[in-house]
Design an enzyme around this catalytic site. Structure first.
Site, PDB file in Angstrom:
ATOM      1  CB  ALA A   1      -0.900   0.002   1.229  1.00  0.00           C
ATOM      2  CG  ASP A   2       0.402   4.315  -3.087  1.00  0.00           C
ATOM      3  OD1 ASP A   2       0.562   4.491  -4.317  1.00  0.00           O
ATOM      4  OD2 ASP A   2      -0.709   4.390  -2.545  1.00  0.00           O
ATOM      5  CB  SER A   3       0.849   7.855   1.078  1.00  0.00           C
ATOM      6  OG  SER A   3       1.234   8.314  -0.192  1.00  0.00           O
TER       7      SER A   3
ATOM      8  CG  ASP B   1      -2.771   1.786  -2.489  1.00  0.00           C
ATOM      9  OD1 ASP B   1      -1.598   1.501  -2.801  1.00  0.00           O
ATOM     10  OD2 ASP B   1      -3.720   1.811  -3.299  1.00  0.00           O
TER      11      ASP B   1
END
Lengths: 136, 396
Positions: free
Chosen positions: A89-91, A93
């Site tokens: 997960a990136d920010s 997400d």
């Protein structure tokens, strides 16, 4: 304080014995007291928590929201201990996941609280706290 | 939700709001560490070192383009001469700051200055905060020329190199230079702002530099500049519009002329990337996704005035509130570029390329959705002082 046992069924080698002990453990929030021979206070990777851990159903719901957001294959492991970042997960997400959780549970997450969400378990715990506050 | 998704500040010196591990842990150890955070830690608050502007927190990656790709840019020199340099305006045809300011050699000079100051009196503090922030950004031009000259294959190797790329970079810099000069003189004459604080901020900012995470890679670099030029075009266009609404036609012209320069530059940079998509669609779409994942950081995000540790965040909040540059604009620019470069139509991509394509094509609507949610739950913003306006306060 919720009286749920907060058992996460992912500890599979132990889950059968957990299920048997569920009755005994009711009222005990912290599973660290389950007797694992000479393991001291720490149960594997379970952190010592001051507040109660969330219900398994909550953790499961969080897991499914996370899976959907990150489009994870069905067999990839997502558990309470899973870190969002480790799942890919990136920010963006993470923000969307929190948004999804807000929608699913009818709560509102403050930015300061959101900052402390590192794992699925963190999210589940916060959700239960907020749901409880809402109905209080 | 109370969560503010602000893509503008997202890549600022602070770690993003949602606990992510520091970027260093996601990168391999061969990349050297960026400097540590500046005085965010409470323990050192009382022991402030004399020079404490913010620093980049991410690991600074270098030379990520495979060296053989440098050939691509060498081979494009003629193409660039015929297709990109044409977007430069001959100096003889360019406007100069003098054209929009009181003329000191004229008898009417004092009257013109008086008029300028009277118009400026009608303009509110929050507008000036945004105009000053924009001016400071323009004045940090040395950083941007530097950044272009870090790009492998297109850098100006001697400072007077005759490659098309070098000619472009110098001429682009020269055109941009007028923007800061003009805004500087206007603000100086207006009497509405604390020039010393502004000048200090500029000195700090040029000293801080910036790493837009373009990694000496011209694919990343030109995607970044395409985005940025459009962002400045929109931003100066909005300050022009607002100036007109506030009754200062001359200021509106000033901002409008700057905006039209930026538009021309945007066209040039997007054309370069369009060519890259043609030559190397897979590499370019991967680059596009990479820049968007890293987020397009604003050039002045390390700004510091000697007293406000949240200066950039505060400035962008005001810019957002006034509609000068917003999260919506960020999404719109992204969408514009996706359409301009026809990213949805690209075929023959690798598996990674397809993932990148999906990411980039879907991103704008995700951002818009978050922004709508955030707007829906926006709380009343506090008032904060800005040293640029003598510590007068403005709503964020």
């Amino acid at each position: 304080m919720a009286s749920s046992t907060g058992l996460s069924l992912k500890f599979s080698p132990l889950s059968t014995s957990f299920k048997q002990n569920k009755v005994l453990l009711r009222g005990i929030c912290n599973v660290n007291s389950v007797s694992l021979p000479s393991r001291g206070m720490r149960l594997g990777s379970l952190r010592l928590r001051v507040s109660c851990a969330a219900k398994p159903e909550t953790v499961d719901k969080v897991c499914s929201i996370v899976r959907k957001q990150l489009a994870l294959p069905k067999d990839s492991p997502v558990t309470g201990e899973s870190k969002f970042s480790a799942l890919g997960a990136d920010s963006l997400d993470t923000v969307e996941i929190v948004m999804g959780l807000e929608e699913e549970f009818g709560i509102s997450v403050e930015e300061e609280s959101a900052q402390h969400i590192l794992t699925v378990q963190d999210a589940a715990d916060l959700i239960e706290k907020l749901v409880e506050q809402k109905s209080a | 939700m109370a969560l503010k998704f602000n893509p503008i500040t997202y890549q600022s010196h602070k770690l993003p709001s949602f606990a992510l591990p520091p970027m260093a842990s996601l990168r391999s150890p061969k990349f050297f560490m960026a400097s540590t955070l500046r005085s965010g830690s409470k323990e050192v608050d009382n022991l402030k070192k004399p020079f404490m502007p913010p620093r980049e927190v991410h690991v600074q990656v270098t030379h990520s383009m495979p060296p053989q790709n440098i050939e691509i840019f060498k081979s494009l020199e003629d193409w660039a001469e015929n297709n990109i340099l044409t977007y430069l305006k001959p100096v003889e045809k360019c406007w100069q700051p003098h054209d929009f300011l009181p003329d000191p050699t004229s008898d009417g000079f004092y009257e013109q200055v008086k008029e300028l100051r009277e118009r400026a009196k009608e303009i509110p503090d929050d507008y000036f905060v945004v105009l000053v922030g924009d001016m400071i950004t323009e004045e940090a031009l040395p950083t941007y020329q530097t950044m272009l000259n870090t790009l492998d294959g297109v850098c100006d190797e001697t400072g007077a190199s005759l490659t098309s790329w070098a000619i472009w970079t110098r001429a682009w810099t020269a055109e941009e230079n007028r923007h800061g000069d003009l805004l500087n003189k206007y603000l100086y004459l207006s009497g509405r702002v604390d020039m010393r604080q502004i000048e200090k901020t500029i000195q700090y900012l040029i000293g801080s530099g910036m790493d837009p995470r373009t990694e000496n890679n011209p694919y990343l670099g030109f995607i970044y500049t395409s985005f940025q030029e459009r962002a400045t075009f929109i931003s100066h266009g909005n300050t022009a519009r607002l100036a007109k609404e506030l009754g200062d036609i001359k200021l509106a012209q000033i901002c409008g002329n700057i905006a039209s320069d930026e538009k021309r530059h945007e066209t040039a940079y997007t054309k370069i990337v369009e060519k890259l998509f043609e030559i190397d669609p897979d590499g370019t779409v991967l680059a596009f996704a990479d820049m968007m994942r890293k987020k397009i950081s604003m050039p002045a995000h390390l700004m510091y005035d000697g007293q406000d540790d949240n200066l950039f965040d505060n400035f962008s909040a005001v810019a957002q509130r006034l509609g000068v540059y917003t999260a919506r604009d960020y999404a719109d620019i992204l969408e514009f570029l996706v359409n301009k470069w026809k990213v949805t139509e690209i075929t023959g991509l690798s598996a990674e390329g397809r993932k990148a394509q999906d990411y980039v094509c879907g991103l704008a609507s995700r951002i818009r959705r978050l922004e709508e949610r955030a707007q829906g739950r926006a709380k009343q913003a506090p008032k904060v002082p800005f040293s640029w306006i003598f510590d007068r306060e403005v709503h964020l």
